[in-house]
Design a protein around this motif. Structure first.
Motif, mmCIF file in Angstrom:
data_model
loop_
_atom_site.group_PDB
_atom_site.id
_atom_site.type_symbol
_atom_site.label_atom_id
_atom_site.label_comp_id
_atom_site.label_asym_id
_atom_site.label_seq_id
_atom_site.Cartn_x
_atom_site.Cartn_y
_atom_site.Cartn_z
ATOM 1 N N ILE A 1 0.813 -8.537 5.398
ATOM 2 C CA ILE A 1 0.833 -9.186 6.604
ATOM 3 C C ILE A 1 2.223 -8.969 7.384
ATOM 4 O O ILE A 1 2.245 -8.591 8.568
ATOM 5 C CB ILE A 1 0.585 -10.800 6.606
ATOM 6 C CG1 ILE A 1 -1.090 -10.944 6.202
ATOM 7 C CG2 ILE A 1 0.588 -11.286 7.995
ATOM 8 C CD1 ILE A 1 -1.394 -12.321 6.020
ATOM 9 N N SER A 2 3.375 -9.279 6.466
ATOM 10 C CA SER A 2 4.631 -9.182 7.201
ATOM 11 C C SER A 2 4.922 -7.777 7.547
ATOM 12 O O SER A 2 5.499 -7.604 8.510
ATOM 13 C CB SER A 2 5.649 -9.688 6.256
ATOM 14 O OG SER A 2 5.520 -9.341 4.876
ATOM 15 N N ALA B 1 10.895 -11.170 6.274
ATOM 16 C CA ALA B 1 9.898 -12.043 5.463
ATOM 17 C C ALA B 1 9.253 -10.856 4.296
ATOM 18 O O ALA B 1 9.202 -11.318 3.312
ATOM 19 C CB ALA B 1 8.866 -12.372 6.331
ATOM 20 N N PHE B 2 9.115 -9.514 4.817
ATOM 21 C CA PHE B 2 8.387 -8.468 3.739
ATOM 22 C C PHE B 2 9.416 -8.374 2.668
ATOM 23 O O PHE B 2 9.129 -8.347 1.711
ATOM 24 C CB PHE B 2 8.243 -7.229 4.644
ATOM 25 C CG PHE B 2 7.903 -6.016 3.770
ATOM 26 C CD1 PHE B 2 6.511 -6.066 3.296
ATOM 27 C CD2 PHE B 2 8.830 -5.044 3.322
ATOM 28 C CE1 PHE B 2 6.374 -4.914 2.365
ATOM 29 C CE2 PHE B 2 8.537 -4.230 2.747
ATOM 30 C CZ PHE B 2 7.320 -4.059 2.271
ATOM 31 N N LEU B 3 10.730 -8.108 3.008
ATOM 32 C CA LEU B 3 11.739 -7.901 1.953
ATOM 33 C C LEU B 3 11.679 -9.072 0.974
ATOM 34 O O LEU B 3 11.628 -8.998 -0.383
ATOM 35 C CB LEU B 3 12.924 -7.659 2.490
ATOM 36 C CG LEU B 3 13.112 -6.479 3.385
ATOM 37 C CD1 LEU B 3 14.459 -6.400 4.191
ATOM 38 C CD2 LEU B 3 12.717 -5.056 2.533
ATOM 39 N N ALA B 4 11.572 -10.441 1.359
ATOM 40 C CA ALA B 4 11.686 -11.592 0.726
ATOM 41 C C ALA B 4 10.363 -11.564 -0.251
ATOM 42 O O ALA B 4 10.517 -12.031 -1.578
ATOM 43 C CB ALA B 4 11.874 -12.839 1.355
ATOM 44 N N ALA B 5 9.282 -11.400 0.284
ATOM 45 C CA ALA B 5 7.829 -11.392 -0.216
ATOM 46 C C ALA B 5 7.835 -10.289 -1.489
ATOM 47 O O ALA B 5 7.393 -10.650 -2.445
ATOM 48 C CB ALA B 5 6.818 -11.085 0.679
ATOM 49 N N GLU B 6 8.319 -9.092 -1.177
ATOM 50 C CA GLU B 6 8.403 -8.250 -2.002
ATOM 51 C C GLU B 6 9.130 -8.449 -3.394
ATOM 52 O O GLU B 6 8.763 -8.048 -4.545
ATOM 53 C CB GLU B 6 8.654 -6.568 -1.535
ATOM 54 C CG GLU B 6 7.588 -6.306 -0.411
ATOM 55 C CD GLU B 6 6.281 -6.562 -0.904
ATOM 56 O OE1 GLU B 6 5.539 -5.379 -1.682
ATOM 57 O OE2 GLU B 6 5.513 -7.338 -0.447
ATOM 58 N N LEU B 7 10.444 -9.112 -3.251
ATOM 59 C CA LEU B 7 11.263 -9.269 -3.960
ATOM 60 C C LEU B 7 11.071 -10.255 -5.033
ATOM 61 O O LEU B 7 11.194 -10.332 -6.235
ATOM 62 C CB LEU B 7 12.685 -9.539 -3.458
ATOM 63 C CG LEU B 7 13.561 -8.602 -3.001
ATOM 64 C CD1 LEU B 7 14.676 -9.022 -1.996
ATOM 65 C CD2 LEU B 7 13.756 -7.553 -4.028
ATOM 66 N N GLY C 1 -1.772 -1.706 0.888
ATOM 67 C CA GLY C 1 -2.447 -3.010 0.665
ATOM 68 C C GLY C 1 -3.818 -2.398 0.321
ATOM 69 O O GLY C 1 -4.556 -2.982 -0.502
ATOM 70 N N ALA C 2 -4.385 -1.430 1.099
ATOM 71 C CA ALA C 2 -5.860 -0.889 0.805
ATOM 72 C C ALA C 2 -5.596 -0.183 -0.572
ATOM 73 O O ALA C 2 -7.070 -0.054 -1.524
ATOM 74 C CB ALA C 2 -6.048 0.154 1.719
ATOM 75 N N GLY C 3 -4.681 0.514 -0.940
ATOM 76 C CA GLY C 3 -4.725 1.093 -2.310
ATOM 77 C C GLY C 3 -4.797 -0.268 -3.386
ATOM 78 O O GLY C 3 -5.423 0.080 -4.545
ATOM 79 N N SER C 4 -4.220 -1.229 -3.119
ATOM 80 C CA SER C 4 -4.244 -2.411 -4.262
ATOM 81 C C SER C 4 -5.715 -2.766 -4.265
ATOM 82 O O SER C 4 -6.071 -3.120 -5.332
ATOM 83 C CB SER C 4 -3.236 -3.325 -3.680
ATOM 84 O OG SER C 4 -2.011 -3.105 -3.500
ATOM 85 N N LEU C 5 -6.135 -2.918 -3.358
ATOM 86 C CA LEU C 5 -7.654 -3.567 -3.074
ATOM 87 C C LEU C 5 -8.490 -2.446 -3.842
ATOM 88 O O LEU C 5 -9.546 -3.092 -4.414
ATOM 89 C CB LEU C 5 -8.092 -3.730 -1.648
ATOM 90 C CG LEU C 5 -7.482 -4.958 -0.901
ATOM 91 C CD1 LEU C 5 -8.017 -4.818 0.521
ATOM 92 C CD2 LEU C 5 -7.814 -6.206 -1.563
ATOM 93 N N ALA C 6 -8.480 -1.176 -3.494
ATOM 94 C CA ALA C 6 -9.176 -0.279 -4.154
ATOM 95 C C ALA C 6 -9.201 -0.307 -5.754
ATOM 96 O O ALA C 6 -10.181 -0.121 -6.478
ATOM 97 C CB ALA C 6 -8.851 1.328 -3.447
#
Length: 474
Positions: free
Chosen positions: A197-198, A236-242, A59-64
């Motif tokens: 978050i997930s 939830a993480f897997l669903a969010a990424e897909l 996530g930090a990489g995305s923000l950067a």
């Protein structure tokens, strides 16, 4: 000097965030004595940092990429300095653990930007030199951590392992402000908040459940609830990424079996090679009566030095060999080194660990440099940043979850033996045996699945290309 000032700035931050993974290890008994903390709390002093570093890295990489890598790096240094000060003045173990989690968040912001900053700052031969120096700093941090922690703890007190960070942070900020240019991804995607978050909840809940189960048993309601929450968060993480158009981790990368196995190997390497070291330190100090310096010299430095020597002396040669052999046989060496250590009894001394630590260190020196190039060689160039971020994330997760699992095994054996010296030796033997099995499984998987040489021009010596729509991470 001006040309290399950005490298100095980036290496200072890298050294700090990596050395703080291991510098605390030899100070754990002193921290436990000060606060009256048990094994579970001491595990969180390590795992709080490692989990935050792992969970927030992608996530930090995305923000950067979106808001600026230099800005993110400076924010990370500031957060790291503030949290180091909070660690140093912590009045109890709960405050120390909270500050360590905050420190891991700062470390994630720093670590997520290092490769990208070097990549856009240096070109041609200078880029190769820069990444070579940066790689050496990574190895030096592992070697310096236990010894520096022992020296500071024994001669100045454990709080100084955090206070010493402050002047280095000031120097890193000074060099960064003066010499590092800002850069962003030209078409950065949206920040993946649901994924971040997930993933964080999943990693934290599972780790908490493991540590709680070590204290209260595997049928404990709180532990089972934590496992259930972790499982739900993972789904939830897997669903969010897909479903996401801009996932922080593209799950389609794992459809390629060699990539998936290499990521698993990174996870297992950190667990098998490093996650038992806190319990080695407990045995050396609480049972054998060694001081922090001796515990660092005997219990961790032989492995770190062997790894550094192998990586430096054979790095180029290893890059020419298929990762099937370097990573696979390296993991088998780690397994052999762990088993060589798992022969302790009530009369053993710390020197009994040294041969096994050296063998395991040789394995680490073969595995870690090869993993980076192998992972990047398994993905398209436009996904190299994300692949590198996944590698570092799973390495830190391996350490965090390994500490939790091994702590459960160690504490169970020690409590069954009523804390006698033989029980400590038995607990460490059991922990090392499980670590050896973990490394053996990883080695066999790599030898069975990874069959070809990585694509040339990938890896630390030929870093990720200029950013693309995919997030560019460390």
């Amino acid at each position: 000097m001006r040309k290399w000032s950005p490298l100095i700035a980036i290496c200072l931050g890298t050294f700090l965030l990596l050395v703080d993974v291991t510098i605390v290890v030899v100070a754990l008994p002193a921290i436990g004595d000060k606060f009256g903390a048990g094994y579970a709390d001491l595990q969180w002093v390590l795992d709080g940092y490692a989990l935050a570093l792992a969970a927030l890295l992608l996530g930090a990489g995305s923000l950067a990429d979106r808001y600026g890598r230099r800005r993110t790096y400076l924010i990370g240094i500031g957060l790291f300095a503030l949290s180091s000060l909070l660690c140093a003045v912590a009045p109890n173990e709960q405050a120390l653990i909270a500050a360590r989690i905050l420190q891991g968040a700062g470390g994630a912001a720093m670590f997520a930007t290092t490769v990208a900053l070097l990549n856009v700052t240096y070109h041609g031969r200078d880029r190769g030199v820069a990444f070579g120096v940066w790689g050496a700093v990574n190895g030096a941090a592992a070697a310096a951590g236990p010894l520096a922690g022992g020296l500071l703890t024994e001669h100045f007190g454990w709080r100084w392992i955090f206070l010493v960070n402050l002047p280095i942070c000031v120097a890193a900020v000074w060099f960064t402000v003066r010499s590092v240019a800002e850069s962003k991804a030209p078409r950065a995607g949206r920040f993946d908040l649901p994924g971040t978050i997930s993933f964080t909840v999943a990693a934290g809940a599972v780790t908490y459940g493991l540590i709680r189960a070590g204290e209260a048993g595997w049928t404990d309601t709180v532990a089972l609830t934590a496992f259930a929450a972790g499982t739900a968060a993972l789904l939830a993480f897997l669903a969010a990424e897909l479903r996401s158009d801009h996932p922080m981790l593209d799950l389609s990368l794992f459809r390629r079996a060699p990539f998936a196995v290499l990521i698993v190997a990174a996870f297992l390497t950190q667990a098998a090679a490093f996650a038992y070291l806190p319990f080695t330190t407990v045995w050396l100090q609480q049972v054998l009566g060694n001081g922090p310096v001796d515990a660092g010299l005997v219990g961790a430095l032989p492995m770190a030095v062997a790894s550094l020597v192998v990586g430096a002396a054979a790095g180029r040669l290893l890059q020419r060999v298929s990762p099937r052999w370097t990573v696979g046989f390296g993991l088998l060496l780690i397994a052999a080194g762990d088993l060589m250590q798992a022969r302790l009894d009530a009369d053993s001394t710390g020197t009994a660990l040294i041969p096994g630590l050296i063998v395991a260190g040789i394995g680490v020196g073969a595995v870690l440099p090869s993993l980076s190039s192998a992972v990047l060689g398994e993905v398209p160039r436009e996904r190299s940043g994300m692949a590198g971020g996944a590698l570092n994330t799973f390495r830190q997760l391996g350490f965090a979850l390994g500490v939790a699992v091994f702590g459960t095994i160690f504490a169970h054996r020690v409590s069954d033996g009523h804390g006698q010296p033989a029980a400590f030796a038995d607990g460490l033997n059991a922990t090392l045996t499980v670590a050896a099995v973990v490394a053996l499984v990883g080695g066999v998987l790599v030898l069975a699945v990874v069959r070809h040489h990585p694509v040339p021009a990938s890896g630390p010596q030929a870093p990720a290309p200029s950013p693309t729509p995919a997030p560019s991470h460390a």
